[in-house]
Structure formats: C-alpha cells, structure tokens
Design an enzyme around this catalytic site. Structure first.
Site, PDB file in Angstrom:
ATOM      1  N   CYS A  73       0.825  -1.224   0.000  1.00 51.20           N
ATOM      2  CA  CYS A  73       0.000   0.000   0.000  1.00 51.20           C
ATOM      3  C   CYS A  73       0.854   1.267   0.000  1.00 51.20           C
ATOM      4  CB  CYS A  73      -0.923  -0.025   1.214  1.00 51.20           C
ATOM      5  SG  CYS A  73      -1.988   1.420   1.359  1.00 51.20           S
ATOM      6  N   ASP A 127      10.686 -14.660   3.436  1.00 53.37           N
ATOM      7  CA  ASP A 127      12.088 -14.314   3.179  1.00 53.37           C
ATOM      8  C   ASP A 127      13.005 -14.522   4.385  1.00 53.37           C
ATOM      9  OD1 ASP A 127      11.122 -13.506   0.737  1.00 53.37           O
ATOM     10  OD2 ASP A 127      11.068 -11.382   1.234  1.00 53.37           O
ATOM     11  N   GLY A 185      20.934 -30.565  -0.838  1.00 52.99           N
ATOM     12  CA  GLY A 185      22.160 -31.176  -1.339  1.00 52.99           C
ATOM     13  C   GLY A 185      22.577 -30.614  -2.687  1.00 52.99           C
ATOM     14  N   GLU A 222      16.866 -14.858  -5.887  1.00 53.12           N
ATOM     15  CA  GLU A 222      16.372 -13.881  -6.879  1.00 53.12           C
ATOM     16  C   GLU A 222      17.068 -12.528  -6.758  1.00 53.12           C
ATOM     17  OE1 GLU A 222      12.237 -12.904  -6.296  1.00 53.12           O
ATOM     18  OE2 GLU A 222      12.535 -12.307  -4.215  1.00 53.12           O
TER      19      GLU A 222
END
Ligand code: F6P
Length: 323
Positions: A73, A127, A185, A222
């Site tokens: 927002c 996150d 792994g 990312e």
C-alpha cells in the site's frame, strides 16, 4: 482493551491464517471484540473492516494465503495515508491493531505506533529477513516447497547428466537459497550477500562433472547480482567456451502458495496468541518473534531500523558439504 483489529500485509505467507485465527480466538477468550481489516493497510486507509467471530476463522488453520487479503500500500507510506488509517481505527473505536507481515509492514506498524496508536507486529514473511525473529511465518513451508522441487529436478537432471539452476525467492536476502541448497544437497549456491562471478559458477559445475557427478544443481537467490535470468544469458553467450547448457527453473510465487506445515501452524498460533497476551498486559509498540526458541518481543523501533544478518558460516557449511 475492548476492541482490537488484525490485518495481514505484504507478501502472503503460509501460516498467516493460523495467526489470524489465534488473534481472533484468544482475543474473544479475553472478552474482547475482534475485527479484521481487509487487504492490509489498503483496508485501513479505505475503511474496510469486518467483525470476526470464532466461526469466521474456523477451518482456516490449514489454508495457505490469508483470508483477510493482503496488499502493498504506497498510500500508507504517505503521512496523509497514515492519518486516514488512524481515522478509520478511531471511527470504529478500535483500541489496538495487530499487524501480521514482514519488513515493509512492520515499518508501517512502527509509523502508526509513533503516532501514539497501540500496535503489535507479528513476524511473517517467507524471506526470513526480519530483524527480531529467527524464523518468520511461512519460511519453513516455503523451504519445503523449494525442496520438493529440487528433489524432482535432481531426478530428471541425473537421467540426462545435466546442470540445473533453480531460482528461489527471498528479495535481497539469501536465507531461502542458502537453506534450500544445504537441505537439498545442491552443488552450489549464489546469494545476494556474496557477489559471485558467473565464471566461478561455471568452474564449479565443470569440477563437479569431472568428479563423475550425475547431475549438478545450483540454487540462486532472486536478489543476487547474477540471478537466474542473468546467469542464463551469460551461459548462453559463452556456451561454446563453457561447454555445457544450463536448464533454468524459477520457482517464484509457487513457494508462497503452499498449505502451512506443522512448524508454521504452531509458530503462527503462538505468535498470534502472544500478541493478544501482550496487549492484555498493556504492552505495545513491539514485534512478536521467535528468539532462542521462545516467542519474544522486540521494540518496533529496533525492528524498523535494524537489518537482519545472514549467518555466513552456513555458506561455508554448504561449501564443505559439496564433495
Ligand atoms: O517478501 C516476500 C516475497 O515473496 C519476496 O520473496 C519477493 O521478492 C516478493 O515478495 C514478491 O512480491 P510480489 O508478490 O508483490 O510480486
């Protein structure tokens, strides 16, 4: 306290519903009226508030996402927007607000609390980059989703002796990538906290191939300078010289959409309940998080001004485990 409201804000995270349920039911248990704000701070600014009873939060503990809806927002980032939000709370005679969300949401919570309004934050983001909580709501489930994808990719990668690159979310933080690489792994991990040259990635993959590995898997965050798109481009441009292809999978929002596992349901429930307990004691201006295995409070002022650091010793562990 007589009337409290709860909202979910920012990226949804598996476990948010369990936290809403805990806030509503422990609030009702204290004899309070509980309200839900629809679509995060947008609902506060635009006066979108509903009363919540025990039945309204029935059957949601196992659902991913948030039944209240969420948003980012920009209007709430302005003083005018925050004043509108405050007016909405006052018009509904709401005594305190519980904000379930990550960094941006808790900065907003801090702003409201600086306007002398009682607010308590609940640490929620996949996150795991929020100061004041070792684990945030949704991280464990998101990790398990990434691991399932990696386990599957390894099967097809081994069948073809291929190199795969998997990009996971995490914004500017490498936690999800690092943990996914250790638990999955993977052969190598690229995180935003440590700049990694694409030639280093290529050298590692080549070394793994020489070791006779059937597959090679790189996990990339990312937020890394060389994320999946940039690495893909680099490997395409230098294909002849590097001598191999890289298959790329970007997990993206798939990681956010899961049903919460046991860890997230319990963490969310404990944090939501702790938030109403603190309000009952007259405490606010704090974030409920997980510290040393206990639900504990950190002042929102500290949360808003500190950056959570990734434990880079885990990067060394990831390196040592790749043999
Ligand atoms: O903060 C959670 C998160 O999923 C990040 O990992 C990601 O960078 C971002 O949200 C994506 O935001 P949106 O859902 O608004 O595209």
């Amino acid at each position: 306290m007589k009337r409290i409201a709860v909202l979910t804000s920012g990226g949804d995270a598996p476990g948010m519903n369990a936290a809403i349920r805990a806030v509503v039911r422990t609030g009702l248990d204290k004899g309070w009226d509980v309200f839900g704000v629809r679509h995060g701070y947008v609902g506060l600014v635009n006066d979108n508030i509903v009363a919540l009873g025990a039945r309204d939060v029935g059957g949601i503990i196992q659902q991913g996402g948030t039944v209240l809806g969420s948003s980012r927002c920009p209007e709430f980032e302005t003083e005018e927007g925050r004043l509108k939000a405050l007016r909405t709370l006052q018009q509904h005679d709401i005594d305190a607000l519980i904000v379930i969300g990550g960094n941006g949401s808790q900065r907003g919570a801090h702003e409201l609390s600086q306007m002398d309004y009682p607010v308590i934050g609940v640490a929620s983001t996949i996150d795991n980059d929020l100061y004041g909580s070792e684990m945030t709501i949704g991280v464990d489930t998101a990790l398990n989703i990434a691991l399932e994808a990696i386990d599957r990719l390894k099967i097809t990668a081994s069948s073809h002796q291929r190199a795969f690159l998997v990009e996971v979310m995490g914004r500017e933080c490498g936690y999800l990538a690092l943990m996914t690489s250790i638990a999955g792994g993977a052969e190598f991990v690229v995180i935003p906290e440590v700049e990694t040259d694409p030639e280093v990635v290529a050298a590692r993959l080549r070394a793994d191939y020489r070791k006779g590995k059937a597959h090679a898997l790189v996990v990339v965050a990312e937020g890394a300078k060389y994320n999946a798109d940039k690495l893909r481009l680099y490997f395409q441009e230098h294909r002849e010289r590097l001598g191999f292809d890289l298959r790329v999978t970007i997990l993206g929002h798939v990681q956010r959409g899961g049903a919460p596992g046991a860890f997230d349901r319990l963490l969310s429930t404990r944090m939501g309940a702790a938030a109403t307990d603190k309000l009952a004691l007259g405490e606010h201006g704090i974030l409920m998080g997980l510290l040393k295995g206990e639900i504990a409070a950190t002042p929102l002022a500290e949360v808003a001004t500190n950056k959570k650091q990734l434990d880079l010793r885990l990067l060394e562990l990831a390196r040592a485990l790749n043999k």
